[in-house]
Design an enzyme around this catalytic site. Sequence first.
Site, PDB file in Angstrom:
ATOM      1  CG  LEU A   1      -1.879  -1.224   1.272  1.00 22.16           C
ATOM      2  CD1 LEU A   1      -2.710  -1.195   2.566  1.00 22.16           C
ATOM      3  CD2 LEU A   1      -2.800  -1.264   0.055  1.00 22.16           C
ATOM      4  CG  HIS A   2       1.000   3.387  -3.318  1.00 22.51           C
ATOM      5  ND1 HIS A   2      -0.048   4.170  -3.731  1.00 22.51           N
ATOM      6  CD2 HIS A   2       1.065   2.362  -4.219  1.00 22.51           C
ATOM      7  CE1 HIS A   2      -0.567   3.673  -4.831  1.00 22.51           C
ATOM      8  NE2 HIS A   2       0.070   2.567  -5.147  1.00 22.51           N
TER       9      HIS A   2
ATOM     10  CG  HIS B   1      -3.126   1.369  -2.325  1.00 23.67           C
ATOM     11  ND1 HIS B   1      -1.779   1.138  -2.468  1.00 23.67           N
ATOM     12  CD2 HIS B   1      -3.720   0.642  -3.297  1.00 23.67           C
ATOM     13  CE1 HIS B   1      -1.567   0.291  -3.475  1.00 23.67           C
ATOM     14  NE2 HIS B   1      -2.743  -0.024  -3.999  1.00 23.67           N
TER      15      HIS B   1
ATOM     16  CD  GLN C   1      -5.337  -8.562 -10.688  1.00 24.26           C
ATOM     17  OE1 GLN C   1      -6.375  -8.751 -10.073  1.00 24.26           O
ATOM     18  NE2 GLN C   1      -4.811  -7.343 -10.841  1.00 24.26           N
TER      19      GLN C   1
ATOM     20  N   GLY D   1      -9.219   3.455  -8.289  1.00 24.69           N
ATOM     21  CA  GLY D   1      -8.377   4.538  -8.797  1.00 24.69           C
ATOM     22  C   GLY D   1      -8.497   4.697 -10.304  1.00 24.69           C
TER      23      GLY D   1
ATOM     24  CE  LYS E   1      -0.266   3.955 -11.816  1.00 24.14           C
ATOM     25  NZ  LYS E   1      -0.371   2.562 -12.115  1.00 24.14           N
TER      26      LYS E   1
ATOM     27  CD  GLN F   1      -8.384  -2.481 -11.831  1.00 21.15           C
ATOM     28  OE1 GLN F   1      -7.703  -3.490 -11.963  1.00 21.15           O
ATOM     29  NE2 GLN F   1      -8.178  -1.622 -10.852  1.00 21.15           N
TER      30      GLN F   1
ATOM     31  CB  SER G   1       2.680   2.250  -9.417  1.00 22.73           C
ATOM     32  OG  SER G   1       2.736   0.867  -9.689  1.00 22.73           O
TER      33      SER G   1
HETATM   34  P1  AMP Z   1      -3.589  -2.203  -6.804  1.00 23.68           P
HETATM   35  O1  AMP Z   1      -3.213  -2.523  -5.386  1.00 23.68           O
HETATM   36  O2  AMP Z   1      -2.454  -1.757  -7.633  1.00 23.68           O
HETATM   37  O3  AMP Z   1      -4.408  -3.305  -7.430  1.00 23.68           O
HETATM   38  O4  AMP Z   1      -4.548  -0.948  -6.728  1.00 23.68           O
HETATM   39  C1  AMP Z   1      -5.671  -0.938  -5.905  1.00 23.68           C
HETATM   40  C2  AMP Z   1      -6.469   0.284  -6.211  1.00 23.68           C
HETATM   41  O5  AMP Z   1      -5.685   1.449  -5.972  1.00 23.68           O
HETATM   42  C3  AMP Z   1      -6.930   0.360  -7.675  1.00 23.68           C
HETATM   43  O6  AMP Z   1      -8.265   0.837  -7.718  1.00 23.68           O
HETATM   44  C4  AMP Z   1      -5.955   1.340  -8.266  1.00 23.68           C
HETATM   45  O7  AMP Z   1      -6.476   2.033  -9.383  1.00 23.68           O
HETATM   46  C5  AMP Z   1      -5.736   2.290  -7.105  1.00 23.68           C
HETATM   47  N1  AMP Z   1      -4.492   3.037  -7.257  1.00 23.68           N
HETATM   48  C6  AMP Z   1      -3.259   2.530  -7.507  1.00 23.68           C
HETATM   49  N2  AMP Z   1      -2.346   3.524  -7.625  1.00 23.68           N
HETATM   50  C7  AMP Z   1      -3.022   4.689  -7.454  1.00 23.68           C
HETATM   51  C8  AMP Z   1      -2.654   6.070  -7.480  1.00 23.68           C
HETATM   52  N3  AMP Z   1      -1.401   6.455  -7.707  1.00 23.68           N
HETATM   53  N4  AMP Z   1      -3.620   7.000  -7.278  1.00 23.68           N
HETATM   54  C9  AMP Z   1      -4.905   6.618  -7.052  1.00 23.68           C
HETATM   55  N5  AMP Z   1      -5.317   5.328  -7.018  1.00 23.68           N
HETATM   56  C10 AMP Z   1      -4.398   4.378  -7.218  1.00 23.68           C
END
Ligand code: AMP
Length: 280
Positions: free
Chosen positions: A33-34, A37, A61, A147, A149, A153, A185
């Site tokens: 997580l960042h 998230h 996936q 997101g 981003k 998706q 990311s």
């Molecule tokens: P992930 O853990 O990469 O599958 O992402 C989980 C959720 O966080 C998804 O809905 C992503 O689109 C969102 N997300 C990832 N990076 C960002 C970001 N930099 N800004 C906003 N949402 C994000």
Amino acid sequence: MQVVTSIKKMQDIVRELKRTQQTVAFVPTMGALHKGHGRLMERGKQNADVCVVSNFVNAKQFNDAEDLKNYPRNPERDKEFSEAHDVDYYFAPADDEMYPPGFLTSVNVGFLSSRLEGEFRPGHFRGVCTVVLKLLHIIQPTHLVMGLKDAQQFVIIQHMLTDLCMDIKMIGVPTMRDRDGLALSSRNALLSDEDRQKALCISRALKRVHFLVKKQGILHSGELLQAIRSAIGTAGVELEYAEIVNKTTLEPIDHVVRGGTFVLIAVRIGGIRLIDNTRI
Ligand code: AMP
């Protein structure tokens, strides 16, 4: 914050939340997580009584075994991070809890899934839709926070919710970036310092497109894509695709339509795949 690993337990909690008529915002993640998230969690809390975050690295996936193996994982830190963001329930099922032996079902959202990311990552969105639909059935949220981003998706999941008459409000959260412009990311952690510097060409290219559209009135996709290719190429980064598409159908368009366009970029840097986009 309550940590839940069993589907049955999560369903018991959901039953109680429904009985007490609480609205539920759900934030699906794959962990590592960042702050991006974190922003989703904040939006969840703002929009509903309760925020549920899932952390599940969904093998279905990943079309590349190496990518799955190398995907950053930090479960202990993720729990602390979620707790600090006021998350109420943290759902982290094991692989065989989500996909027990004999699991057969998959969900496919037609042609939207085969273009762009789908072309470079065959089966990716089938995996995404399958896991998201399963999680939605378990958690039964009133709100789904995702997101922008991951623009494709977002469009695909929105389409799935509509097609399947799921009464869930989708909240799209704008991309959070580091100060230098790089979209946050989980995969950024895998970049060397040098490659991270190179990766700045992605947000630079997107900024350039905004400039060309807004300040110079250039709307022709071919011209804008040429500017992207040159910004990425001069940085020595491998461009997988750059496309200018209708924000709902994801079909390529000849000219930018303000308010209705996504500019999408995918690159590879030192074996790491990064995506980014902007809306115009
Ligand atoms: P992930 O853990 O990469 O599958 O992402 C989980 C959720 O966080 C998804 O809905 C992503 O689109 C969102 N997300 C990832 N990076 C960002 C970001 N930099 N800004 C906003 N949402 C994000």
